[in-house]
Design a protein around this motif. Sequence first.
Motif, short mmCIF file in Angstrom:
data_model
loop_
_atom_site.label_atom_id
_atom_site.label_comp_id
_atom_site.label_asym_id
_atom_site.label_seq_id
_atom_site.Cartn_x
_atom_site.Cartn_y
_atom_site.Cartn_z
N GLN A 130 0.85 -1.18 0.00
CA GLN A 130 0.00 0.00 0.00
C GLN A 130 0.88 1.23 0.00
OE1 GLN A 130 -2.49 0.19 3.36
NE2 GLN A 130 -3.27 2.19 2.85
N TYR A 177 -3.34 5.33 8.19
CA TYR A 177 -3.76 4.73 6.91
C TYR A 177 -4.49 5.77 6.06
CZ TYR A 177 -2.51 -0.02 8.34
OH TYR A 177 -1.82 -1.14 8.70
N ASP A 232 -7.35 5.91 4.97
CA ASP A 232 -8.72 6.26 5.39
C ASP A 232 -8.74 7.07 6.69
OD1 ASP A 232 -8.08 4.47 7.41
OD2 ASP A 232 -9.78 3.14 7.07
N THR A 280 -7.30 6.19 9.62
CA THR A 280 -7.08 5.42 10.85
C THR A 280 -5.64 5.62 11.35
OG1 THR A 280 -8.59 3.72 10.05
CG2 THR A 280 -7.16 3.10 11.89
N ALA A 326 -3.14 4.10 13.18
CA ALA A 326 -2.86 2.78 13.73
C ALA A 326 -1.67 2.80 14.69
CB ALA A 326 -2.61 1.78 12.61
N PRO A 347 -3.66 -6.39 22.22
CA PRO A 347 -4.89 -7.05 21.75
C PRO A 347 -5.10 -6.83 20.25
CG PRO A 347 -5.42 -5.02 22.94
CD PRO A 347 -3.93 -5.17 23.00
N GLY A 394 -6.03 -5.39 16.88
CA GLY A 394 -6.23 -4.00 16.43
C GLY A 394 -5.38 -2.98 17.14
N ALA A 395 -4.45 -3.42 17.99
CA ALA A 395 -3.63 -2.47 18.76
C ALA A 395 -2.58 -1.77 17.90
CB ALA A 395 -2.94 -3.19 19.91
N GLY A 396 -2.19 -2.42 16.79
CA GLY A 396 -1.19 -1.82 15.91
C GLY A 396 0.06 -2.66 15.72
N THR A 400 0.65 -5.52 13.83
CA THR A 400 0.98 -5.88 12.44
C THR A 400 1.40 -4.66 11.64
OG1 THR A 400 -0.52 -7.76 12.51
CG2 THR A 400 0.05 -6.95 10.34
N THR A 401 0.72 -3.54 11.89
CA THR A 401 1.09 -2.31 11.18
C THR A 401 2.56 -1.97 11.47
OG1 THR A 401 -1.19 -1.53 11.39
CG2 THR A 401 0.48 0.13 10.88
N GLN A 411 1.44 -13.45 9.40
CA GLN A 411 0.37 -14.22 10.06
C GLN A 411 -0.12 -15.36 9.17
OE1 GLN A 411 -2.89 -11.95 11.81
NE2 GLN A 411 -1.44 -10.68 12.90
N GLU A 437 2.60 -13.04 15.19
CA GLU A 437 1.67 -14.01 15.80
C GLU A 437 1.88 -15.41 15.24
OE1 GLU A 437 -2.33 -12.71 16.27
OE2 GLU A 437 -1.74 -10.66 16.69
N GLN A 475 -0.41 -12.46 21.01
CA GLN A 475 -1.51 -12.16 21.93
C GLN A 475 -1.42 -13.06 23.15
OE1 GLN A 475 -5.48 -12.03 20.31
NE2 GLN A 475 -4.65 -12.04 18.26
#
Length: 353
Positions: A8, A43, A45, A47, A49, A68, A70-72, A74-75, A114, A191, A223
């Motif tokens: 991206q 991002y 949009d 967000t 992150a 957890p 969505g915490a960031g 992977t970003t 992942q 992960e 996680q």
Amino acid sequence: MSPSEPEQSVERPHDDARSREGGTTAVTGDAAAIAVDGLELVYADGTAAVRGIDMAVPEGEFFGFLGPNGAGKTTTIKVFATLLSPTGGAVRVNGFDVRSESREIRESIGYMAQETSIDPELTAEENIRFACEAYGVPRGERSERVSELLDLVDLAGVADKRAEEFSGGMKKRLDAATALVHRPPLVFLDEPTTGLDPKARNRLWDYFRRINDLGTTIFLTTQYLEEADQLCDRLAVILDGEIVADGSPAALKREVGGEVLDVELEGGSTARQQAATIAREFDAFADASVTETDDGISVTAETVRQYGTDLLVALRDAELTVTGFNIRAPTLDDVFLAITGEELETDDTEAVP
Ligand SMILES: Nc1ncnc2c1ncn2[C@@H]1O[C@H](COP(=O)(O)OP(=O)(O)OP(=O)(O)O)[C@@H](O)[C@H]1O
């Protein structure tokens, strides 16, 4: 990592970040495998992150990045692997700048995403051989490298079997082997054991320990608090794009303070709420942290060993039925709870050491 193009394109950094780009501002000493100064990633949009994180991972460390969904995590790992370009801040990986030296970074890291990237129609050996080609391992060295890696991940006995016949754990081990064909000094594991049963998870842990013992720096996102506790020299906890705690597992547990008294109760949530109120108002536990659990309450305080039985008496006097109790040292779960006020969600395949 796979030698693909960035997935991206994001907005280029604002002025502040540009001024740090191109190696003009050193962000670290020489021995840092990863050095991060004010990393931000927004991002397209909107967000946000990752919201201004700083960290340094020295060479040879086994570093855990916890948080957890969505915490960031992977970003952040994708920025390190140059799959995403930061929208702010400076990041150097193996001494190279993520914006201007992405090729050098990609050649000097391994990346286990992942989703496994192995080809199910190829055998274990063919998958590793294919990765050797993709990473440009010299032809004359490939056979030795393939058998060395098959041994390392314990797949030598099934080298000629197609990957589609493998269990989830075997596929993960094969994927991990393909991330290492070019002998990178730094490996990102995103992960890596999610969804595996405890036995498969343990085998991967052995493998990760082995490559770390051989000198490879490891950056692991997970996680699973137990996984981080077992493997990592040091951890950072990320929540909503910000680092909220870091340190060795032992130091983080010490910060929780004291010991934990777990009390099991009959009577459902009404009894739990009543017991929690009694514990919070209990004079001897002035600085205690009291939480409701699935089957009772937990009280963390320096004084639980001394005054725990007094609390049990107070609960009985309030006509609550205590069905069990236990005093224990804090775990990383307690650390997470103390930091975030929430338990870290995991699936039901809890790992065992
Ligand atoms: N391509 C994208 N575009 C917009 N927002 C995104 C994109 N990818 C991730 N996000 C958002 O960014 C935030 C961080 O996501 P990220 O995947 O980095 O978290 P994570 O900690 O790795 O979680 P998980 O364990 O679920 O992978 C989340 O709010 C997520 O919804």
